[in-house]
Design a protein around this motif. Structure first.
Motif, short mmCIF file in Angstrom:
data_model
loop_
_atom_site.label_atom_id
_atom_site.label_comp_id
_atom_site.label_asym_id
_atom_site.label_seq_id
_atom_site.Cartn_x
_atom_site.Cartn_y
_atom_site.Cartn_z
N PRO A 24 -4.07 6.79 -27.10
CA PRO A 24 -4.85 6.46 -25.92
C PRO A 24 -4.25 6.11 -24.97
CG PRO A 24 -4.73 4.73 -27.45
CD PRO A 24 -3.75 5.92 -27.91
N PRO A 25 -4.73 5.92 -23.76
CA PRO A 25 -3.86 5.28 -22.60
C PRO A 25 -3.30 4.26 -22.81
CG PRO A 25 -6.19 5.97 -21.87
CD PRO A 25 -6.25 5.78 -23.26
N VAL A 26 -2.03 4.09 -22.21
CA VAL A 26 -1.06 2.94 -22.26
C VAL A 26 -0.91 2.31 -20.98
CG1 VAL A 26 0.09 4.10 -24.48
CG2 VAL A 26 0.89 4.52 -22.02
N ARG A 27 -1.46 2.76 -19.92
CA ARG A 27 -1.52 2.13 -18.82
C ARG A 27 -2.80 2.21 -17.81
NH1 ARG A 27 3.79 5.36 -18.59
NH2 ARG A 27 2.67 7.13 -17.86
N VAL A 28 -3.19 1.16 -17.30
CA VAL A 28 -4.26 1.20 -16.59
C VAL A 28 -4.56 2.22 -15.46
CG1 VAL A 28 -4.70 -1.48 -16.82
CG2 VAL A 28 -3.41 -0.69 -14.83
N SER A 29 -5.78 2.44 -15.25
CA SER A 29 -6.10 3.64 -14.22
C SER A 29 -5.78 2.95 -12.87
CB SER A 29 -7.51 4.18 -14.22
OG SER A 29 -7.75 4.93 -15.08
N VAL A 30 -5.18 3.71 -11.92
CA VAL A 30 -4.91 2.93 -10.76
C VAL A 30 -5.72 3.82 -9.83
CG1 VAL A 30 -2.96 3.36 -8.74
CG2 VAL A 30 -2.42 2.66 -11.28
N ASP A 31 -6.40 3.13 -8.90
CA ASP A 31 -7.51 3.63 -8.15
C ASP A 31 -6.92 4.40 -6.93
OD1 ASP A 31 -6.95 2.23 -5.91
OD2 ASP A 31 -8.68 0.94 -6.48
N PHE A 32 -7.57 5.47 -6.35
CA PHE A 32 -7.00 6.38 -5.40
C PHE A 32 -6.46 5.75 -4.20
CE2 PHE A 32 -6.92 9.00 -1.67
CZ PHE A 32 -6.61 10.19 -2.26
N GLU A 37 -1.33 4.51 -0.99
CA GLU A 37 -0.41 3.65 -0.37
C GLU A 37 0.82 3.58 -1.23
OE1 GLU A 37 -0.94 1.38 1.59
OE2 GLU A 37 -2.97 1.50 1.85
N THR A 38 0.98 4.15 -2.60
CA THR A 38 2.39 4.43 -3.24
C THR A 38 2.85 5.40 -2.48
OG1 THR A 38 1.39 3.34 -5.14
CG2 THR A 38 3.28 4.88 -5.53
N LEU A 39 2.09 6.88 -2.27
CA LEU A 39 2.51 8.16 -1.70
C LEU A 39 3.45 7.49 -0.68
CD1 LEU A 39 1.76 11.18 -2.27
CD2 LEU A 39 0.99 10.75 0.03
N LEU A 42 6.67 5.39 -0.84
CA LEU A 42 7.82 6.07 -1.45
C LEU A 42 8.30 7.13 -0.62
CD1 LEU A 42 6.47 6.45 -5.17
CD2 LEU A 42 7.87 4.50 -4.13
N GLY A 43 7.70 7.31 0.61
CA GLY A 43 8.45 8.26 1.48
C GLY A 43 7.85 9.57 1.48
N PHE A 44 6.59 9.69 0.66
CA PHE A 44 6.13 11.03 0.62
C PHE A 44 5.26 11.51 2.18
CE2 PHE A 44 7.53 10.42 -3.48
CZ PHE A 44 7.62 11.54 -4.15
N ASP A 45 5.11 12.68 2.27
CA ASP A 45 4.25 13.15 3.47
C ASP A 45 3.02 13.57 3.22
OD1 ASP A 45 7.01 13.22 5.19
OD2 ASP A 45 7.58 14.24 3.43
N ALA A 46 2.68 14.25 1.91
CA ALA A 46 1.46 15.02 1.62
C ALA A 46 1.09 14.52 0.62
CB ALA A 46 1.67 16.51 2.09
N MET A 47 -0.34 14.69 0.23
CA MET A 47 -1.05 14.53 -0.95
C MET A 47 -1.59 15.95 -1.66
SD MET A 47 -1.92 12.45 -3.11
CE MET A 47 -2.76 10.71 -3.06
N GLN A 48 -1.40 16.11 -2.68
CA GLN A 48 -2.07 17.58 -3.27
C GLN A 48 -3.26 16.99 -4.06
OE1 GLN A 48 0.78 18.48 -6.55
NE2 GLN A 48 2.72 18.14 -5.23
#
Ligand code: GLO
Ligand code: MG
Length: 344
Positions: A24-32, A37-39, A42-48
């Motif tokens: 089963p899942p071992v981590r809680v779902s993180v909402d979009f 915010e994480t993206l 962490l210094g990323f530029d774009a979302m896929q």
């Protein structure tokens, strides 16, 4: 962080619950919102995006509603100073796609796939992104006799043609993968992807995305797969990650299994000025044991590793490499690369 001219992306699925077919899942779902915010953090530029990452539940929505929700997503991206790298039709979750989408034997299933692909294109348009990545997840068989492979290939061509005709601005990068979820996938390598693209109604609008792990699963070297596409100006996306041999698709952090293999991917990208052509996409997942609060390190480590390898590659003595090539002293060349990877 100096990103050496590169832009980076990942998808919402790369912050993952850690479930696998036997657990089963071992981590809680993180909402979009948190993923966005994480993206940024962490210094990323774009979302896929998958189409339903951008517009959840889109199968139950009409065109106007889909457009409106996609516009709202575009606004959220703008507010964060981010953009969509691509939108991919998720053609593998719905009951209509149990036996494939464009290559299903059932005409109703194929019609569903064609409609869904159009919705994906509509979403892309609203996101200001005319770039689709086409991972053909269930286009293949578990049982060789289950489908006619020649007909299936022709159906894939017709499907790509229909998408190109639907939107004259659309560009499609086919992401090949040899297996998983299917035992035998129809478009297993970049060669297959580009051959298909070349026979479409507009070959200029069809390219490819190389995922490191998929190449390894096909028994191929990811950097050579990239080189093949680069040679024809067809490398429009990458999904960097790593893979420990021929088993399930692991999506390990970039370079974590085979540093030399990662180095060669970075080198072929950098030497061919990929930073001017495309985004460095990651398709990595945290290993299952990683606690939720630590489950973004696979993203930051992959990005950092990429940039470190760019520096190592650029610092190599190219004159020396030419001399060693001319002398066929490949042992010394091997040592030169190994030394650089070990810190000089
Ligand atoms: C799975 C694929 C998948 C795609 C994504 C975008 O093995 O790599 O993650 O990249 O769905 O189409
Ligand atoms: Mg991928």
């Amino acid at each position: 962080m100096n990103k050496h001219g590169y832009k980076f992306s990942f998808g919402p699925w790369n912050i993952h619950e850690g479930a696998d077919p036997f657990g089963p899942p071992v981590r809680v779902s993180v909402d979009f919102a948190e993923k966005l915010e994480t993206l940024k953090f962490l210094g990323f530029d774009a979302m896929q995006f998958h189409d339903d990452d951008a517009v959840p539940g889109l199968d139950g929505l009409g065109p106007a509603e889909i457009r409106q929700k996609a516009q709202a997503m575009k606004k959220r991206l703008d507010e964060h100073g981010l953009f969509a790298e691509f939108v991919a039709p998720r053609l593998w979750e719905h009951p209509m796609t149990i036996d494939g989408a464009f290559t299903a034997n059932d005409p109703a299933a194929r019609a569903y796939a064609a409609e869904r692909a159009k919705k994906c294109i509509d979403i892309g348009r609203e996101l200001g992104c005319n770039f689709m990545v086409l991972w053909l997840a269930r286009e293949g068989t578990y049982l060789r006799e289950a489908k006619d492979a020649v007909v299936a290939t022709q159906r894939l061509l017709e499907a790509v043609d229909a998408m190109l005709a639907y939107d004259p601005d659309l560009r499609i990068a086919i992401e090949p993968k040899p297996n998983e979820p299917m035992d035998l996938a129809y478009i297993p390598t970049i060669g297959h992807a580009l051959a298909l693209g070349a026979r479409t109604i507009d070959p200029n609008r069809v390219g490819a995305l190389v995922e490191s792990a998929h190449a390894v699963l096909a028994g191929l070297d990811p950097s050579d797969e990239m080189a093949f596409a680069l040679a024809f100006d067809k490398l429009w996306g990458v999904h960097l990650n790593d893979q420990n041999g021929l088993k399930f698709d692991e999506d390990r952090s970039f370079g974590s299994v085979d540093l030399r293999r990662a180095f060669n991917q970075v080198r072929v990208l950098d030497e061919n000025r990929y930073y001017e052509k495309g985004i460095v996409g990651l398709d990595v997942k945290a290993i299952r044991t990683q606690p939720a609060e630590l489950a973004t390190k696979h993203l930051s480590n992959s990005l950092s590793l990429f940039l470190r390898l760019v520096e190592i590659s650029r610092a190599l003595d190219s004159q020396k490499i030419e001399e060693l090539r001319a002398a066929r002293d490949y042992e010394e060349l091997d040592w030169l690369v190994l030394s650089a990877l070990m810190g000089g």
